[in-house]
Design an enzyme around this catalytic site. Structure first.
Site, PDB file in Angstrom:
ATOM      1  N   SER A  17       0.835  -1.206   0.000  1.00 22.60           N
ATOM      2  CA  SER A  17       0.000   0.000   0.000  1.00 22.60           C
ATOM      3  C   SER A  17       0.865   1.249   0.000  1.00 22.60           C
ATOM      4  O   SER A  17       1.985   1.250   0.536  1.00 22.60           O
ATOM      5  CB  SER A  17      -0.855  -0.030   1.259  1.00 22.60           C
ATOM      6  OG  SER A  17      -1.439   1.228   1.489  1.00 22.60           O
ATOM      7  N   TYR A  26      -2.154  -0.731  10.953  1.00 27.78           N
ATOM      8  CA  TYR A  26      -2.368  -1.300   9.611  1.00 27.78           C
ATOM      9  C   TYR A  26      -1.180  -0.958   8.710  1.00 27.78           C
ATOM     10  O   TYR A  26      -0.607  -1.826   8.049  1.00 27.78           O
ATOM     11  CB  TYR A  26      -3.673  -0.759   9.001  1.00 27.78           C
ATOM     12  CG  TYR A  26      -3.703  -0.874   7.497  1.00 27.78           C
ATOM     13  CD1 TYR A  26      -3.940  -2.093   6.882  1.00 27.78           C
ATOM     14  CD2 TYR A  26      -3.438   0.237   6.683  1.00 27.78           C
ATOM     15  CE1 TYR A  26      -3.920  -2.211   5.499  1.00 27.78           C
ATOM     16  CE2 TYR A  26      -3.423   0.128   5.308  1.00 27.78           C
ATOM     17  CZ  TYR A  26      -3.662  -1.092   4.719  1.00 27.78           C
ATOM     18  OH  TYR A  26      -3.631  -1.208   3.355  1.00 27.78           O
ATOM     19  N   LYS A  39       1.989  -3.342   6.818  1.00 30.55           N
ATOM     20  CA  LYS A  39       2.422  -3.368   5.409  1.00 30.55           C
ATOM     21  C   LYS A  39       3.934  -3.120   5.321  1.00 30.55           C
ATOM     22  O   LYS A  39       4.632  -3.770   4.527  1.00 30.55           O
ATOM     23  CB  LYS A  39       1.652  -2.322   4.586  1.00 30.55           C
ATOM     24  CG  LYS A  39       0.186  -2.649   4.398  1.00 30.55           C
ATOM     25  CD  LYS A  39      -0.039  -3.918   3.587  1.00 30.55           C
ATOM     26  CE  LYS A  39      -1.484  -4.356   3.549  1.00 30.55           C
ATOM     27  NZ  LYS A  39      -1.708  -5.685   2.988  1.00 30.55           N
TER      28      LYS A  39
HETATM   29  C1  UD1 Z   1      -6.325   4.119   3.622  1.00 30.68           C
HETATM   30  C2  UD1 Z   1      -4.857   3.785   3.636  1.00 30.68           C
HETATM   31  C3  UD1 Z   1      -4.535   2.880   2.497  1.00 30.68           C
HETATM   32  C4  UD1 Z   1      -5.379   1.662   2.599  1.00 30.68           C
HETATM   33  C5  UD1 Z   1      -6.837   2.023   2.587  1.00 30.68           C
HETATM   34  C6  UD1 Z   1      -7.627   0.762   2.810  1.00 30.68           C
HETATM   35  C7  UD1 Z   1      -3.408   5.467   4.562  1.00 30.68           C
HETATM   36  C8  UD1 Z   1      -2.693   6.727   4.306  1.00 30.68           C
HETATM   37  N1  UD1 Z   1      -4.085   5.003   3.532  1.00 30.68           N
HETATM   38  O1  UD1 Z   1      -6.557   4.920   2.490  1.00 30.68           O
HETATM   39  O2  UD1 Z   1      -3.215   2.497   2.553  1.00 30.68           O
HETATM   40  O3  UD1 Z   1      -5.082   0.773   1.556  1.00 30.68           O
HETATM   41  O4  UD1 Z   1      -7.092   2.958   3.633  1.00 30.68           O
HETATM   42  O5  UD1 Z   1      -8.707   0.919   3.626  1.00 30.68           O
HETATM   43  O6  UD1 Z   1      -3.339   4.880   5.610  1.00 30.68           O
HETATM   44  N2  UD1 Z   1     -13.009  10.263   3.608  1.00 30.68           N
HETATM   45  C9  UD1 Z   1     -14.024  11.149   3.943  1.00 30.68           C
HETATM   46  N3  UD1 Z   1     -15.208  10.637   4.388  1.00 30.68           N
HETATM   47  C10 UD1 Z   1     -15.426   9.293   4.529  1.00 30.68           C
HETATM   48  C11 UD1 Z   1     -14.372   8.404   4.187  1.00 30.68           C
HETATM   49  C12 UD1 Z   1     -13.183   8.924   3.736  1.00 30.68           C
HETATM   50  O7  UD1 Z   1     -13.872  12.359   3.828  1.00 30.68           O
HETATM   51  O8  UD1 Z   1     -16.520   8.907   4.970  1.00 30.68           O
HETATM   52  C13 UD1 Z   1     -11.734  10.816   3.110  1.00 30.68           C
HETATM   53  C14 UD1 Z   1     -10.564  10.437   3.975  1.00 30.68           C
HETATM   54  O9  UD1 Z   1     -10.399  11.342   5.041  1.00 30.68           O
HETATM   55  C15 UD1 Z   1      -9.430  10.472   2.956  1.00 30.68           C
HETATM   56  C16 UD1 Z   1     -10.094  10.061   1.645  1.00 30.68           C
HETATM   57  O10 UD1 Z   1     -11.483  10.265   1.851  1.00 30.68           O
HETATM   58  O11 UD1 Z   1      -8.941  11.771   2.837  1.00 30.68           O
HETATM   59  C17 UD1 Z   1      -9.847   8.620   1.279  1.00 30.68           C
HETATM   60  O12 UD1 Z   1     -10.167   7.826   2.406  1.00 30.68           O
HETATM   61  P1  UD1 Z   1     -10.226   6.233   2.350  1.00 30.68           P
HETATM   62  O13 UD1 Z   1     -11.085   5.797   1.236  1.00 30.68           O
HETATM   63  O14 UD1 Z   1     -10.570   5.746   3.722  1.00 30.68           O
HETATM   64  O15 UD1 Z   1      -8.752   5.794   1.967  1.00 30.68           O
HETATM   65  P2  UD1 Z   1      -7.350   6.253   2.597  1.00 30.68           P
HETATM   66  O16 UD1 Z   1      -7.504   6.633   4.003  1.00 30.68           O
HETATM   67  O17 UD1 Z   1      -6.747   7.225   1.658  1.00 30.68           O
END
Ligand code: UD1
Length: 344
Positions: A128, A153, A157
């Site tokens: 990841s 997590y 990795k």
């Molecule tokens: C995270 C991990 C990634 C992992 C993935 C799997 C980190 C940096 N990244 O990705 O390695 O493979 O999870 O689960 O640890 N968001 C919102 N509202 C929501 C959900 C998400 O605003 O309800 C935003 C988050 O704050 C983030 C973006 O959307 O900025 C993406 O979030 P998400 O889909 O959870 O993935 P990552 O956190 O980027």
């Protein structure tokens, strides 16, 4: 010529199942194992609908050595392994670190032991972009150092990659490719396969689509005061089918005759950074519907800005992303509509 047999751990999960489809369509014979701890049989049925091929499947835990040995014995020699089986929720890992370390490390170590015993030498590992933490420069290439992981997590990795590097150093026969995923989103364009969180989704796109489908009341965007163009985080959203296709390129590479390939690692991203708000707006446009969303506080552990430099994968694997984020959102929405209707 008989087709190459690939063991796919976690093959009933989101990324695993899409990869199984790509393996079939590229002439491989995948054999799936999954313990259904975070998945159910729905995606296996989806694979069968798309390919018309009954999935060869064993239910069990990858960390159960006797179970793994039975599968290897029953199936005969594998040409390679793709290891998807792992927990992936950042938040859950903060609450239950022992469970994360135990599961993600044990399953890899057990698999490596059995592969060694059975003389299976090709492994593709699900890594990841989380290994880079908050990168100093973007786009991030593979030279970027591992920063302190933001969550257990992420630490699993990093540790798994370290284990693989060490094990490859000690075993001249073993070839490993770690694929460092950025943010996989979307669904199979047939709408037969997609993301299916068994609980409340943690990830952005399933949360968007479930809100649009009326399953969740509203989407909260975690933070709009970051140092980015619109204040929300920047990610590299990659279509799940593009991501799955890269696994086939990687196993093709390991299957080539020739000298030992050692330990290699590649970023899998599009090379484009898209903000969370931009993605939400693109979804509204693509789906042609209203979405109930609001700005909320930052989520602990979030990286502010990251996207890939995917050049190494292009040069070495002859792979690059073909779909756009809009394609992925369209496909995710088609899948959500189908799955939520069938569950009503
Ligand atoms: C995270 C991990 C990634 C992992 C993935 C799997 C980190 C940096 N990244 O990705 O390695 O493979 O999870 O689960 O640890 N968001 C919102 N509202 C929501 C959900 C998400 O605003 O309800 C935003 C988050 O704050 C983030 C973006 O959307 O900025 C993406 O979030 P998400 O889909 O959870 O993935 P990552 O956190 O980027």
């Amino acid at each position: 010529m008989t087709s190459k047999k690939i063991l796919v751990t976690g093959g009933a999960g989101y990324i695993g199942a899409h990869t199984v489809v790509e393996l079939y369509t590229n002439g491989y014979s995948p054999v799936v194992i999954d313990n259904f701890s975070k998945s159910d049989r729905t995606l296996l049925e989806g694979i069968e609908k798309i390919t018309g091929i009954p999935v060869v499947f064993y239910e069990g835990d990858c960390a159960d050595k006797e179970f793994l040995k039975r599968v290897f014995k029953k199936e005969g020699k594998f040409d390679g392994v793709m290891h998807f089986a792992a927990y992936k929720s950042v938040g859950e890992s903060v609450e239950q670190p022992i469970m994360y370390y135990r599961n993600n490390l044990d399953s890899l170590l057990t698999l490596l032991e059995v592969m060694k015993e059975q003389r299976v030498n090709n492994l593709i590992f699900s890594s990841s972009c989380t290994v880079y933490g908050e990168p100093d420069t973007i786009p991030v290439d593979e030279q970027a150092p591992f920063k302190k992981a933001e969550s257990p997590y992420g630490a699993t990795k990093q540790m798994c990659e370290q284990i693989l590097e060490d094990v490859v150093k000690a075993d001249q026969n073993l070839n490993v490719i770690s694929l460092r995923y950025f943010n996989p989103i979307g669904a199979h364009p047939s709408a037969m396969l997609g993301e299916l969180p068994i609980d409340k989704p943690n990830n952005l796109v399933p949360y968007i689509t479930q809100t649009a489908a009326g399953i969740r009341e509203k989407l909260v965007i975690f933070g709009d005061d970051y140092d980015t163009s619109d204040g929300t985080c920047i990610r590299d959203f990659i279509h799940i089918v593009d991501l799955a296709a890269a696994h086939v390129k990687a196993i093709d590479k390991l299957s080539e005759a020739g000298e030992n390939k050692g330990y290699q690692y590649y970023n899998l991203g599009t090379g484009r950074g898209v903000s969370v708000l931009q993605l939400v707006k693109e979804f509204i446009e693509v789906a042609g519907i209203k979405l109930n969303y609001e700005m909320g506080p930052r989520r602990a552990g979030d990286v502010v800005k990251t996207y890939a430099n995917p050049t190494k994968a292009k040069n070495d694997l002859n792979w690059s992303a073909q779909y756009t984020a809009k394609d992925a959102l369209r496909d995710a929405w088609a899948w959500e509509k189908k799955i939520s209707t069938s569950r009503k």
